[in-house]
Write a protein that holds these residues in place. Structure first.
Motif, mmCIF file in Angstrom:
data_model
loop_
_atom_site.group_PDB
_atom_site.id
_atom_site.type_symbol
_atom_site.label_atom_id
_atom_site.label_comp_id
_atom_site.label_asym_id
_atom_site.label_seq_id
_atom_site.Cartn_x
_atom_site.Cartn_y
_atom_site.Cartn_z
ATOM 1 N N TYR A 33 15.428 -24.323 -19.297
ATOM 2 C CA TYR A 33 15.501 -22.924 -18.884
ATOM 3 C C TYR A 33 16.538 -22.220 -19.754
ATOM 4 O O TYR A 33 17.645 -22.753 -19.977
ATOM 5 C CB TYR A 33 15.897 -22.837 -17.402
ATOM 6 N N ASP B 137 13.544 -30.219 -2.229
ATOM 7 C CA ASP B 137 14.277 -31.473 -2.134
ATOM 8 C C ASP B 137 14.475 -31.822 -0.671
ATOM 9 O O ASP B 137 14.284 -30.987 0.212
ATOM 10 C CB ASP B 137 15.641 -31.340 -2.819
ATOM 11 N N GLN B 140 15.790 -29.492 2.693
ATOM 12 C CA GLN B 140 15.513 -28.059 2.559
ATOM 13 C C GLN B 140 14.553 -27.548 3.643
ATOM 14 O O GLN B 140 14.267 -26.361 3.697
ATOM 15 C CB GLN B 140 14.904 -27.761 1.187
ATOM 16 N N PHE B 233 8.902 -21.905 -2.133
ATOM 17 C CA PHE B 233 10.044 -22.813 -1.975
ATOM 18 C C PHE B 233 10.700 -22.485 -0.636
ATOM 19 O O PHE B 233 11.318 -21.424 -0.512
ATOM 20 C CB PHE B 233 11.057 -22.600 -3.106
ATOM 21 N N TYR B 247 10.207 -15.327 -6.903
ATOM 22 C CA TYR B 247 11.012 -16.155 -7.797
ATOM 23 C C TYR B 247 10.771 -15.645 -9.218
ATOM 24 O O TYR B 247 9.620 -15.567 -9.635
ATOM 25 C CB TYR B 247 10.529 -17.614 -7.698
ATOM 26 N N ARG B 251 12.304 -19.042 -13.924
ATOM 27 C CA ARG B 251 13.064 -19.918 -13.018
ATOM 28 C C ARG B 251 12.123 -20.712 -12.111
ATOM 29 O O ARG B 251 12.376 -21.878 -11.799
ATOM 30 C CB ARG B 251 14.032 -19.083 -12.177
ATOM 31 N N GLY B 252 11.053 -20.060 -11.700
ATOM 32 C CA GLY B 252 10.056 -20.774 -10.894
ATOM 33 C C GLY B 252 9.435 -21.912 -11.690
ATOM 34 O O GLY B 252 9.243 -23.013 -11.176
ATOM 35 N N SER B 255 11.868 -24.817 -12.072
ATOM 36 C CA SER B 255 12.014 -25.528 -10.795
ATOM 37 C C SER B 255 10.811 -26.421 -10.529
ATOM 38 O O SER B 255 10.956 -27.554 -10.062
ATOM 39 C CB SER B 255 12.161 -24.538 -9.637
ATOM 40 N N GLY B 258 11.007 -29.425 -12.902
ATOM 41 C CA GLY B 258 12.021 -30.386 -12.471
ATOM 42 C C GLY B 258 11.566 -31.226 -11.301
ATOM 43 O O GLY B 258 12.010 -32.359 -11.122
ATOM 44 N N GLY B 259 10.658 -30.690 -10.501
ATOM 45 C CA GLY B 259 10.197 -31.419 -9.329
ATOM 46 C C GLY B 259 8.904 -32.180 -9.542
ATOM 47 O O GLY B 259 8.388 -32.789 -8.608
ATOM 48 N N ARG B 285 10.384 -17.604 -2.698
ATOM 49 C CA ARG B 285 11.294 -18.416 -1.899
ATOM 50 C C ARG B 285 11.387 -17.773 -0.527
ATOM 51 O O ARG B 285 11.427 -16.540 -0.433
ATOM 52 C CB ARG B 285 12.687 -18.449 -2.533
#
Lengths: 93, 320
Positions: A33, B137, B140, B233, B247, B251-252, B255, B258-259, B285
């Motif tokens: 990012y 995660d 949450q 999210f 989002y 950035r969405g 994220s 990453g997941g 979100r």
């Protein structure tokens, strides 16, 4: 003076929206990012090899000449982190 | 009516588990399970008793066994450990919590071997032909919201892994029990009444755990795929009642990357698919303290999209 460049073999893939970006590095298989500042820096370096001072001058110009405090040291830090992530390489004559 | 696993007696199931194994067809994947541990048979009856009893020669994607560990451990404590044929990061559990070992071992197979799909670490549910993806995660509120939706008219696809078919662009069901932890168990028991969740497993590595078995309709429709409708999210917040924010797209995307369990393995193909995915679907979100409100927010976002105010919240965040 050290210049920074994106090596030919990186062939970065970009997803840019609203000034921010996610860049995919095929060499590492990882995505990163980039906030608006880092995005602008990496795009600028991707066009042609650039020195830290050239990058700094470019950013100041984009900000209409109003330089935020500690921008120069921030540019240096970002270049180190981009190198660490394998997105740019330094060229030291 | 087709036979289901609970048509077998405990003894009959154990005989099958100790012989050719038993196949759990959960939709996108089928798993052949072997065991000689009675508590594993109990777990299968509790979690998968209402699943179809597959033929012995059904071709499964994975094979796993759950057995007592060897060596000195065999003598001092009754334990169980998952074995998937290659070294896997499991340590033995007391047999009392064999259900958790069963689910963890099945999860491991999906997370490491289902590379024909892009694997989101997320819950997925479907309604009116559109799937909602709920990444998050642990802690949450993902599983709690998943359980609430699965018992409020939404069809459960998965509590743990969203399987996105890169060739077709469809979400694939992998219908398994919803794992609830600690306070979530009380919340869902108050909502659903007693006897709906499985018994509580105490002193597990994740604290107290109980499972919501997959609803019968989700099991019956486990082969029905659905296109994605939205990515949300969720975030449980004890002081915020019902906030929705778009989002920012980049950035969405990061994220979601990453997941995704196999994102780096699939490489460029996954990046392109994920970028396209983020462009085509609302990404939001939500913060919630009431489950009813969270269910209503998810429903509204998937069916009507984000309001202008919510959509502009991303711009404000970027500007701020």
């Amino acid at each position: 003076m050290t210049e920074w460049y994106v090596p030919e073999d990186r062939k970065l893939l970009w997803y840019e929206r609203d000034g921010e970006a996610v860049v995919f590095n095929p060499c590492s298989g990882r995505s990163h990012y980039l906030n608006a500042l880092i995005n602008e820096m990496l795009r600028y370096i991707e066009e042609a090899p650039r020195s830290a001072s050239a990058i700094h001058a470019h950013l100041v110009e984009l900000m209409d000449g109003s330089e935020p405090p500690e921008l120069a040291s921030r540019v240096t830090e970002i270049l180190s982190s981009l190198e660490l992530q394998g997105l740019v390489d330094p060229w030291r004559p | 009516m087709a036979a289901v696993i609970s048509d077998l007696s405990r003894k009959g199931l154990l005989r099958r588990l100790g012989g050719d194994g038993i196949v759990l067809d959960t939709g996108a994947v089928a798993t052949r399970i072997f065991s000689k541990v009675p508590e594993v048979a109990d777990a299968i009856l509790d979690h998968y008793g209402h699943y179809p009893l597959m033929e012995d020669d059904y071709v499964a994607d994975y094979r796993l066994s759950l057995d007592r560990p060897g060596g000195i451990r065999l003598f001092y404590k009754r334990q169980v450990i998952g074995n998937v044929g290659v070294p896997a990061p499991f340590t033995p559990f007391p047999v009392d919590i064999a259900p958790m070992m069963l689910e963890m071992t099945m999860n491991w197979c999906v997370a490491t071997r289902s590379n024909r799909y892009l694997i989101f670490h997320s819950a997925v549910l479907e309604k009116d032909g559109r799937a909602v993806i709920l990444p998050g995660d642990s802690g949450q509120g993902k599983s709690t919201l998943c359980a609430a939706l699965a018992t409020s008219g939404w069809r459960l696809f998965s509590d743990e892994f969203g399987l996105f078919d890169l060739r077709t662009g469809m979400m694939m069901p992998n219908v398994r029990p919803v794992s609830l932890k600690n306070r979530s168990i009380d919340i869902m028991e108050a909502r659903l009444g007693e006897g709906v969740l499985t018994r509580r497993l105490h002193d597990t590595p994740k604290g107290t755990v109980a499972y919501l078995p997959a609803p019968a309709d989700a099991v019956a429709r486990r082969a029905e795929q659905a296109p994605p409708g939205a990515v949300i999210f969720p975030f449980y917040h004890p002081e915020i009642e019902g906030a929705v924010r778009a989002y920012p797209k980049a950035r969405g995307l990061i994220s979601l990357c990453g997941g995704a369990a196999n994102y780096e393995m699939l490489g460029e193909q996954a990046f392109r698919a994920m970028a396209d995915f983020v462009d085509r679907h609302p990404i939001a979100r939500i913060a919630y303290k009431s489950l009813d409100n969270a269910v209503a927010m998810v429903e509204r976002i998937v069916t009507q999209g984000l309001t202008d105010e919510e959509a502009h919240s991303a711009q404000r965040e970027l500007a701020g």
